[in-house]
Write a protein that holds these residues in place. Structure first.
Motif, PDB file in Angstrom:
ATOM      1  N   THR A 140      42.206  35.917  42.976  1.00 16.75           N
ATOM      2  CA  THR A 140      41.443  34.778  42.874  1.00 16.75           C
ATOM      3  C   THR A 140      41.734  33.607  43.915  1.00 16.75           C
ATOM      4  O   THR A 140      41.201  33.136  44.638  1.00 16.75           O
ATOM      5  CB  THR A 140      41.459  33.889  41.451  1.00 16.75           C
TER       6      THR A 140
ATOM      7  N   SER B 207      41.809  41.275  34.500  1.00 12.89           N
ATOM      8  CA  SER B 207      42.439  42.667  34.291  1.00 12.89           C
ATOM      9  C   SER B 207      42.931  42.738  32.810  1.00 12.89           C
ATOM     10  O   SER B 207      43.117  43.834  32.146  1.00 12.89           O
ATOM     11  CB  SER B 207      44.048  42.311  34.804  1.00 12.89           C
TER      12      SER B 207
ATOM     13  N   THR C 115      47.903  38.465  38.642  1.00 19.04           N
ATOM     14  CA  THR C 115      48.143  39.786  39.226  1.00 19.04           C
ATOM     15  C   THR C 115      48.896  39.661  40.492  1.00 19.04           C
ATOM     16  O   THR C 115      49.253  40.738  40.807  1.00 19.04           O
ATOM     17  CB  THR C 115      46.780  40.623  39.267  1.00 19.04           C
TER      18      THR C 115
HETATM   19  N1  ASP Z   1      42.360  36.163  38.310  1.00 19.25           N
HETATM   20  C1  ASP Z   1      43.708  36.570  38.133  1.00 19.25           C
HETATM   21  C2  ASP Z   1      44.532  36.391  39.416  1.00 19.25           C
HETATM   22  O1  ASP Z   1      44.055  35.709  40.341  1.00 19.25           O
HETATM   23  C3  ASP Z   1      43.567  38.029  37.834  1.00 19.25           C
HETATM   24  C4  ASP Z   1      42.963  38.391  36.607  1.00 19.25           C
HETATM   25  O2  ASP Z   1      42.032  37.625  36.128  1.00 19.25           O
HETATM   26  O3  ASP Z   1      43.043  39.583  36.016  1.00 19.25           O
HETATM   27  O4  ASP Z   1      45.746  36.623  39.218  1.00 19.25           O
END
Ligand code: ASP
Length: 324
Positions: A42, A162, A185
């Protein structure tokens, strides 16, 4: 005297009317809050978007990270922020799964936010640490079945994309693994690269470069059709997990109460940014693409959010997943 007073009051009202506010906008730095750790998917999307949006707005746009609890901490912060156009929020599909996953949410994903527009639909990939013995999906399934709960699968906390992907994957293969939550993540990827966790289902915006450089293994993509930048990687559907289909659709929001002319200005800036050749190229390298103009609008994002809340609610409830 009275005339002068009315004149001044009128001037004051004119100064704070939405149109006047929009005319002076932006008068200070705009912050896009990413409710996940720096260096993750993100964050990457936000940092690709910020410069061309700033250019169109003739202002400054910065990105701030506030990760934790699948994104609900950052989302709550935005919901409680002033709707003045200086705090924005970039997130994805998770914004629609929060209500089903959290028994207690401190915000309402629909009522507390002003939609600006959809951004991109990011495919996801099932990846593993480099030295995992399985060389293809068939071997991976056999390895998972043999090891069960000993297998760890990283995610960005309950509610993240995730997490949702891991949940759907465990359901599809009818095997429980051990989820390991992170603040995003980005940090989860560090542990996957270091071999501290076994698996992760994460967005191509975070996995593509590591897949291409051979630092992690990829077994499948989660979209219905293959991803152009990873064309040798099969879909989960092709591999037998019929109808497995997931992508992390992203949206840009502002807190409720942001004046309409500012929302419209931001929506236009988003549309301009999404057509910027650098954004198009960067997204393509990361396995994704900007949405079309007609989707980068408040109405399209609101429609998407509402239909996704309805879509995921029953699926998540059936899976019996909750966080407090
Ligand atoms: N959006 C989350 C991130 O940027 C990852 C996820 O939603 O799995 O880390």
């Amino acid at each position: 005297m009275l005339g002068r007073l009315i004149g001044r009051t009128g001037l004051l009202l004119a100064l704070i009317s939405p149109v006047a506010v929009a005319q002076q906008y932006p008068a200070k730095v705009i912050t896009i809050l990413v409710p996940a750790a720096a260096g993750g998917p993100t964050d990457t999307v936000a940092r690709v978007l910020a410069p061309p949006m700033a250019k169109d707005l003739k202002g400054q746009v910065i990105v701030e990270n506030a990760g934790g609890a699948g994104g609900t901490i950052g989302a709550g912060r935005v919901a409680r922020s002033q709707g003045d156009g200086y705090t924005l929020y970039l997130y994805h599909i998770a914004h629609s799964t929060f209500p089903a996953l959290y028994r207690k949410l401190t915000f309402d994903p629909v009522k507390d936010f002003e939609p600006i527009g959809r951004v991109t639909d990011v495919p996801m990939t099932l990846v593993s640490k480099k030295d995992l013995p399985a060389k293809d999906f068939k071997e991976l399934l056999a390895w998972i079945k043999a090891n069960g709960k000993k297998v760890s699968i990283a995610n960005a906390g309950v509610g993240s994309a995730s997490h949702l992907c891991g949940l759907l994957f465990m359901q599809a293969i009818q095997t429980e693994l051990t989820p390991v939550p992170y603040k995003g993540t980005g940090p989860a990827m560090n542990d996957l690269l270091g071999g501290q966790v076994d698996l992760m289902c994460d967005q191509t915006t975070n996995t593509t470069s590591h897949i291409k450089s051979g630092k992690i293994k990829v077994y499948a993509v989660t979209t219905k059709t293959r991803v152009a930048s990873l064309k040798d990687v099969p879909t989960l559907d092709e591999l037998g997990l019929k109808n497995f289909e997931l992508s992390a659709w992203h949206g840009l929001w502002a807190p409720k109460g942001t004046p309409k002319p500012i929302v419209e200005q931001l929506s236009k800036a988003l549309q301009v940014a999404l057509k910027d050749p650098t954004v198009v190229q960067r997204f393509a390298d990361l396995g994704t693409a900007p949405v079309k103009d007609s989707d980068a609008t408040p109405a399209a994002l609101q429609g998407q959010l509402k239909s996704e809340i309805e879509r995921w609610g029953p699926i998540i409830k059936a899976a019996g997943q909750y966080a407090d």
